[in-house]
Design a protein around this motif. Structure first.
Motif: not given
Ligand SMILES: [Zn+2]
Length: 83
Positions: A19-23, A35-40, A55-62
């Motif tokens: 869990f983290k702030k979006y960067v 990745v699942a519902c396409w929320a921005k 994900t740990e590389d901050s590449y995929h967000w959920i």
């Protein structure tokens, strides 16, 4: 529970999430989508998510809704230190 989200997110099956702030990913890439519902996800703005599970590389967000609904189905685990 809707199956289309599971289908969208299947490439993240078994991922470890934090869990983290979006960067933003780069200067030219200012947003991501769940990745699942396409929320921005964006760093700031109206009607966007500013934090979520990555994900740990901050590449995929959920987003938190999808985490709650799909965690068991997707086999996602939370990194230690995350709630
Ligand atoms: Zn979502």
């Amino acid at each position: 529970m809707t199956d289309w989200r599971i289908d969208n997110a299947k490439h993240t099956k078994g991922a470890t999430l934090c869990f983290k702030k979006y960067v933003r990913w780069s200067d030219t890439w200012d947003h991501d989508h769940c990745v699942a519902c396409w929320a921005k996800f964006m760093e700031s703005g109206a009607d966007v998510l500013t934090e979520g599970y990555a994900t740990e590389d901050s590449y995929h967000w959920i987003c938190s809704d999808c985490l709650r609904d799909l965690k068991d189905e997707m086999g996602w685990t939370l990194a230690s230190g995350s709630k």
